[in-house]
Write an enzyme that holds these catalytic residues in place. Structure first.
Site, PDB file in Angstrom:
ATOM      1  N   SER A  25      92.865  92.211 -18.210  1.00 29.12           N
ATOM      2  CA  SER A  25      92.346  92.639 -16.912  1.00 29.12           C
ATOM      3  C   SER A  25      93.434  92.603 -15.833  1.00 29.12           C
ATOM      4  CB  SER A  25      91.181  91.738 -16.507  1.00 29.12           C
ATOM      5  OG  SER A  25      90.108  91.945 -17.397  1.00 29.12           O
ATOM      6  N   ASP A  51      94.443  98.352 -25.375  1.00 29.15           N
ATOM      7  CA  ASP A  51      93.914  98.628 -24.031  1.00 29.15           C
ATOM      8  C   ASP A  51      95.013  98.802 -22.980  1.00 29.15           C
ATOM      9  OD1 ASP A  51      91.326  98.504 -24.962  1.00 29.15           O
ATOM     10  OD2 ASP A  51      90.667  96.976 -23.547  1.00 29.15           O
ATOM     11  N   ASN A  95      88.855 103.145 -26.324  1.00 24.47           N
ATOM     12  CA  ASN A  95      87.611 102.544 -25.838  1.00 24.47           C
ATOM     13  C   ASN A  95      87.925 101.488 -24.777  1.00 24.47           C
ATOM     14  OD1 ASN A  95      84.946 101.974 -25.509  1.00 24.47           O
ATOM     15  ND2 ASN A  95      84.703 100.849 -27.430  1.00 24.47           N
ATOM     16  N   ARG A 125      79.699 105.245 -23.048  1.00 26.21           N
ATOM     17  CA  ARG A 125      79.766 104.190 -22.023  1.00 26.21           C
ATOM     18  C   ARG A 125      79.662 104.814 -20.624  1.00 26.21           C
ATOM     19  NH1 ARG A 125      84.406  99.914 -23.248  1.00 26.21           N
ATOM     20  NH2 ARG A 125      83.213  98.793 -21.651  1.00 26.21           N
ATOM     21  N   GLN A 173      83.456  97.251 -12.998  1.00 34.81           N
ATOM     22  CA  GLN A 173      84.699  98.039 -13.054  1.00 34.81           C
ATOM     23  C   GLN A 173      84.642  99.247 -12.120  1.00 34.81           C
ATOM     24  OE1 GLN A 173      85.484  98.920 -17.188  1.00 34.81           O
ATOM     25  NE2 GLN A 173      85.513  96.764 -17.765  1.00 34.81           N
ATOM     26  N   SER A 199      79.390  90.544 -13.129  1.00 37.47           N
ATOM     27  CA  SER A 199      80.802  90.200 -13.406  1.00 37.47           C
ATOM     28  C   SER A 199      81.617  89.975 -12.128  1.00 37.47           C
ATOM     29  CB  SER A 199      81.451  91.323 -14.236  1.00 37.47           C
ATOM     30  OG  SER A 199      80.810  91.456 -15.485  1.00 37.47           O
ATOM     31  N   ASP A 313      82.226  88.140 -21.207  1.00 39.24           N
ATOM     32  CA  ASP A 313      83.128  88.361 -22.354  1.00 39.24           C
ATOM     33  C   ASP A 313      83.240  87.112 -23.230  1.00 39.24           C
ATOM     34  OD1 ASP A 313      83.550  90.936 -21.526  1.00 39.24           O
ATOM     35  OD2 ASP A 313      85.675  90.690 -21.042  1.00 39.24           O
ATOM     36  N   GLU A 341      81.911  97.414 -25.789  1.00 37.40           N
ATOM     37  CA  GLU A 341      82.475  98.024 -26.991  1.00 37.40           C
ATOM     38  C   GLU A 341      81.374  98.437 -27.968  1.00 37.40           C
ATOM     39  OE1 GLU A 341      83.819  96.001 -25.091  1.00 37.40           O
ATOM     40  OE2 GLU A 341      85.997  95.850 -25.345  1.00 37.40           O
ATOM     41  N   HIS A 384      86.462  93.913 -30.877  1.00 37.60           N
ATOM     42  CA  HIS A 384      87.405  92.796 -31.033  1.00 37.60           C
ATOM     43  C   HIS A 384      86.746  91.433 -30.842  1.00 37.60           C
ATOM     44  CE1 HIS A 384      88.218  93.030 -26.423  1.00 37.60           C
ATOM     45  NE2 HIS A 384      87.184  93.791 -26.712  1.00 37.60           N
ATOM     46  N   ARG A 385      85.785  91.353 -29.884  1.00 38.38           N
ATOM     47  CA  ARG A 385      85.201  90.035 -29.610  1.00 38.38           C
ATOM     48  C   ARG A 385      84.221  89.593 -30.697  1.00 38.38           C
ATOM     49  NH1 ARG A 385      87.904  88.975 -25.402  1.00 38.38           N
ATOM     50  NH2 ARG A 385      88.228  90.562 -23.803  1.00 38.38           N
ATOM     51  N   LYS A 410      92.551  95.717 -29.968  1.00 41.50           N
ATOM     52  CA  LYS A 410      92.175  96.197 -28.622  1.00 41.50           C
ATOM     53  C   LYS A 410      92.749  95.299 -27.533  1.00 41.50           C
ATOM     54  CE  LYS A 410      88.206  98.025 -26.071  1.00 41.50           C
ATOM     55  NZ  LYS A 410      88.147  97.365 -24.784  1.00 41.50           N
TER      56      LYS A 410
HETATM   57  O1  LIG Z   1      87.322  94.482 -14.617  1.00 33.68           O
HETATM   58  C1  LIG Z   1      87.654  94.012 -15.710  1.00 33.68           C
HETATM   59  O2  LIG Z   1      88.833  93.782 -16.025  1.00 33.68           O
HETATM   60  C2  LIG Z   1      86.584  93.703 -16.692  1.00 33.68           C
HETATM   61  C3  LIG Z   1      85.292  93.557 -16.276  1.00 33.68           C
HETATM   62  C4  LIG Z   1      84.199  93.205 -17.194  1.00 33.68           C
HETATM   63  O3  LIG Z   1      83.414  94.362 -17.397  1.00 33.68           O
HETATM   64  P1  LIG Z   1      82.028  94.655 -16.600  1.00 33.68           P
HETATM   65  O4  LIG Z   1      82.315  94.637 -15.153  1.00 33.68           O
HETATM   66  O5  LIG Z   1      81.649  95.998 -17.135  1.00 33.68           O
HETATM   67  O6  LIG Z   1      81.065  93.558 -16.984  1.00 33.68           O
HETATM   68  C5  LIG Z   1      84.704  92.700 -18.546  1.00 33.68           C
HETATM   69  O7  LIG Z   1      83.676  92.698 -19.482  1.00 33.68           O
HETATM   70  C6  LIG Z   1      85.843  93.537 -19.061  1.00 33.68           C
HETATM   71  O8  LIG Z   1      86.337  93.045 -20.278  1.00 33.68           O
HETATM   72  C7  LIG Z   1      87.001  93.527 -18.092  1.00 33.68           C
HETATM   73  C1  LIG Z   2      84.347  94.749 -22.269  1.00 31.18           C
HETATM   74  C2  LIG Z   2      85.631  94.725 -22.599  1.00 31.18           C
HETATM   75  O1  LIG Z   2      86.529  95.695 -22.326  1.00 31.18           O
HETATM   76  P1  LIG Z   2      86.502  97.063 -21.517  1.00 31.18           P
HETATM   77  O2  LIG Z   2      85.221  97.123 -20.731  1.00 31.18           O
HETATM   78  O3  LIG Z   2      87.709  97.003 -20.636  1.00 31.18           O
HETATM   79  O4  LIG Z   2      86.604  98.142 -22.542  1.00 31.18           O
HETATM   80  C3  LIG Z   2      86.209  93.528 -23.277  1.00 31.18           C
HETATM   81  O5  LIG Z   2      87.445  93.443 -23.406  1.00 31.18           O
HETATM   82  O6  LIG Z   2      85.456  92.652 -23.717  1.00 31.18           O
END
Ligand SMILES: O=C(O)C1=C[C@@H](OP(=O)(O)O)[C@@H](O)[C@H](O)C1
Ligand SMILES: C=C(OP(=O)(O)O)C(=O)O
Length: 426
Positions: A25, A51, A95, A125, A173, A199, A313, A341, A384-385, A410
């Site tokens: 992130s 990523d 992804n 998504r 995001q 989040s 996460d 994912e 991945h998780r 990823k």
């Molecule tokens: O802004 C970011 O870096 C992220 C926000 C989170 O997503 P959401 O805001 O969709 O929950 C998280 O799950 C993702 O792995 C990274």
């Molecule tokens: C949700 C995740 O990633 P992203 O939303 O960035 O694809 C993650 O890394 O768990």
């Protein structure tokens, strides 16, 4: 697809020290704001995974000068003062949610015709709320197939600015993407968050990275944000190790009753996921704060009732060790995990049941009941998780194999090597 990987069941408490790679992130935020800055930035501790590779490749296609020294985990990037050099590009984001969402906003700040697309799952998504927000700021952004999901077309002529509503309940995001692009707009941007924001720590992280690159945002309890037109300052920026990745090692200490130290992270980290250790403390572990590390010592685990909205996460990590606790564990308020994912709530329920665990599924989460586990091959759904979390289950319970372990590429290509360093240590 990679071959299934058998996990070695460990009979001794697992102890040791590990430094996970850089935060995904933070890497993807720092790359975006460095590209928008006026001049040369240098990022260290950069994550090298799928990523971040798709982000780096995209910035190169967009005409930015990027130098990546993989052996030193360092990136040098020449920002173009809020403009995008290429007058058009086709970007492939696999992804990576952060990449496609942040780059859609960055492209809208440029001039030209851009198309952003990704894997089959990426095409499921949501991105419609971000598209609508950028269009309120003067963009011409569309979901090509009319699905409110990628592929996305951006016909860009810079952002005008003004007032914008950004829905917060599906993904934070969208808000982070609008925030990072907002300083490039011709006029002030006033953001109003619609609905509950999920989040939240990721939005705090966005504001922190913007601040570290010289941009201040006025805000009011994560519902209103005001950004004046301004330029990011080029910066030398050190990225923290990934706190979500650290959760697997903390969980390994928790289930084996050992002590694992993660270097480079403290509870003051910019990543909310360091708070996973608080959940482990509530379950009965001891957390030891170092000056540049956090250690977790495992103990007898008890089930907990926990709202993981802010740190979703790490919900899979917790679910993967919950069967070994005394009493059930209820994970709440994580409905947004269904848009990641894979549908992560459903995937957890199916795979825990495959191991013989009793699980109740709810719209917003799940309840895991303790009980004996039996051997199984865990499906990972290109997530991945799922792979990393159930590897930790396999440390405690014999006969677990992880299908397609290569999916950790990823965010953590060397995860199984780093885990083996701990399990194989004399
Ligand atoms: O802004 C970011 O870096 C992220 C926000 C989170 O997503 P959401 O805001 O969709 O929950 C998280 O799950 C993702 O792995 C990274
Ligand atoms: C949700 C995740 O990633 P992203 O939303 O960035 O694809 C993650 O890394 O768990």
């Amino acid at each position: 697809m990679s071959d299934p990987l058998p996990i070695s069941h460990v009979t001794q408490p697992l102890s040791g020290t590990v430094r996970p790679p850089g935060s995904k992130s933070l890497t993807n935020r720092a790359l975006i704001v460095a590209a928008l800055a006026d001049g040369d930035s240098e990022l260290t501790g950069v994550l090298d995974s799928q990523d971040t590779q798709v982000m780096l490749e995209s910035l190169t296609r967009l005409g930015f000068k990027v130098q990546h020294d993989q052996s030193l985990a360092r990136v040098s990037l020449r920002g173009c003062g809020g403009t995008v050099p290429a007058g058009g590009a086709e970007l492939w984001l696999e992804n990576s949610g952060t990449s496609i969402r942040f780059l859609t906003a960055l492209c809208a700040a440029g001039q030209g015709d851009f198309r952003l697309d990704g894997s089959t799952r990426m095409r499921e998504r949501p991105i419609g709320d971000l598209i609508a927000a950028l269009n309120q700021l003067g963009g011409q952004v569309t979901s090509v197939a009319g699905t409110d999901c990628p592929p996305v077309r951006v016909v860009a002529d810079g952002l005008r600015g003004g007032t914008v509503d950004v829905p917060g309940s599906i993904s934070s995001q969208f808000l982070s993407a609008v925030l990072m692009a907002a300083p490039t707009a011709a006029n002030r941007v006033d953001i109003q968050v619609a609905g509950t924001l999920v989040s939240v720590p990721y939005v705090e992280m966005t504001l922190a990275v913007m601040r570290q690159f010289g941009v201040e945002v006025e805000y009011d309890s994560y519902t209103r944000f005001t950004i004046e037109p301004q330029c990011y300052a080029p910066t030398r920026y050190a990225i923290e190790p990934d706190a979500s990745a650290a959760s697997y090692f903390f969980a390994a200490a928790a289930v084996t009753g050992g002590e694992i130290t993660v270097q480079g992270l403290t509870r003051d980290a910019l990543q909310g996921d360091v708070r996973f250790v608080d959940a482990l403390a509530e379950m009965g572990c001891t957390v030891i704060d170092g000056s540049d590390s956090i250690s977790v010592r495992g103990g007898a685990l008890r089930g907990i009732d926990i709202d993981m909205n802010a740190i979703s996460d790490t919900a899979q990590t917790l679910a993967a060790i919950a069967p070994f606790a005394e009493g059930p564990t209820r994970i709440r308020n994580v409905a947004h995990m269904r848009h990641k994912e894979t549908d992560r709530i459903s995937a957890l329920v199916i795979e825990l049941r495959r191991l013989g665990v009793r699980v109740d599924e709810f719209d917003d989460g799940l309840m895991i009941h303790p009980g004996p586990l039996h051997p199984a091959t865990i499906e990972t759904y290109d997530d991945h998780r799922m792979a990393m979390s159930f590897a930790i289950t396999g440390l405690k319970s014999p006969g677990i194999q992880i299908a397609d372990p290569g999916c950790t590429a990823k965010t953590y290509p060397r995860f199984f090597e780093d885990l083996a360093q701990l399990t194989d240590a004399p």
